[in-house]
Write a protein that holds these residues in place. Structure first.
Motif, PDB file in Angstrom:
ATOM      1  N   LEU A  99       0.809  -1.221   0.000  1.00 30.28           N
ATOM      2  CA  LEU A  99       0.000   0.000   0.000  1.00 30.28           C
ATOM      3  C   LEU A  99       0.844   1.274   0.000  1.00 30.28           C
ATOM      4  CD1 LEU A  99      -2.702  -1.095   2.582  1.00 30.28           C
ATOM      5  CD2 LEU A  99      -2.860  -1.125   0.090  1.00 30.28           C
ATOM      6  N   ARG A 102       0.238   4.614  -2.172  1.00 30.11           N
ATOM      7  CA  ARG A 102      -1.168   4.808  -2.541  1.00 30.11           C
ATOM      8  C   ARG A 102      -1.731   6.042  -1.850  1.00 30.11           C
ATOM      9  NH1 ARG A 102      -4.518  -0.221  -3.097  1.00 30.11           N
ATOM     10  NH2 ARG A 102      -6.134   1.351  -3.328  1.00 30.11           N
ATOM     11  N   LEU A 119      -8.900   1.906   2.271  1.00 26.21           N
ATOM     12  CA  LEU A 119      -8.288   1.575   0.990  1.00 26.21           C
ATOM     13  C   LEU A 119      -8.965   0.312   0.486  1.00 26.21           C
ATOM     14  CD1 LEU A 119      -4.512   2.239   1.650  1.00 26.21           C
ATOM     15  CD2 LEU A 119      -5.936   3.341  -0.058  1.00 26.21           C
ATOM     16  N   ARG A 138      -1.217  10.373   1.530  1.00 31.22           N
ATOM     17  CA  ARG A 138      -0.428   9.355   0.828  1.00 31.22           C
ATOM     18  C   ARG A 138       0.224   8.461   1.883  1.00 31.22           C
ATOM     19  NH1 ARG A 138       2.708  12.280  -2.337  1.00 31.22           N
ATOM     20  NH2 ARG A 138       1.468  11.828  -4.176  1.00 31.22           N
TER      21      ARG A 138
END
Length: 152
Positions: A99, A102, A119, A138
């Motif tokens: 992740l 992302r 997510l 982020r």
């Protein structure tokens, strides 16, 4: 007792032990007993050649079997390990690490350094600077299940 058993079974006792261990590998798979079974079969082959010699005592046979078992297990593990294999998905079983990079929107505000994002279909606990809910963030690092975020 062991001497009498070794004399009674002869060199074929090692073959029998090897086949029993190979059969046990079928019942209890783990690619471990196969190497010990192979060591027993090798000692059985040596016994066929050396049975009549004076130094081929059952103690020597057990020592050779133990040494061959250890060596064959280590060589077998090295042979079958694919620790250096190149894969197209290196983070397959490291969901948190996959992740990193992302972006997401904060589902819950970050208060005192802790919050949550969503997510895909999972809510993730995050750490970072205090931010209100709805802020775009982020993922910068992953530490197990906890993700570290920064505002973008």
């Amino acid at each position: 007792m062991i001497h009498a058993l070794a004399e009674e079974l002869g060199p074929w006792g090692w073959w029998l032990l090897g086949l029993v261990l190979l059969a046990a590998e079928l019942v209890l798979p783990g690619v471990f007993l196969v190497w010990i079974g192979a060591a027993a079969i090798v000692v059985g082959a040596l016994s066929l050649l050396l049975w009549e010699t004076s130094f081929w005592l059952w103690q020597v046979q057990l020592l050779i079997f133990a040494a061959l078992s250890v060596v064959s297990v280590f060589l077998g593990r090295r042979l079958l390990s694919n620790g250096n294999a190149v894969t197209d998905e290196p983070l397959l079983n490291q969901r948190g690490a996959s992740l990193v990079g992302r972006t997401a929107t904060l589902h819950e505000p970050v208060v005192e350094g802790r919050g949550r994002i969503r997510l895909d279909d999972t809510f993730w606990p995050v750490m970072g600077p205090d931010l209100p809910a709805g802020t775009r963030v982020r993922v910068t690092t992953s530490n197990g299940r906890d993700l570290t975020i920064e505002a973008i």
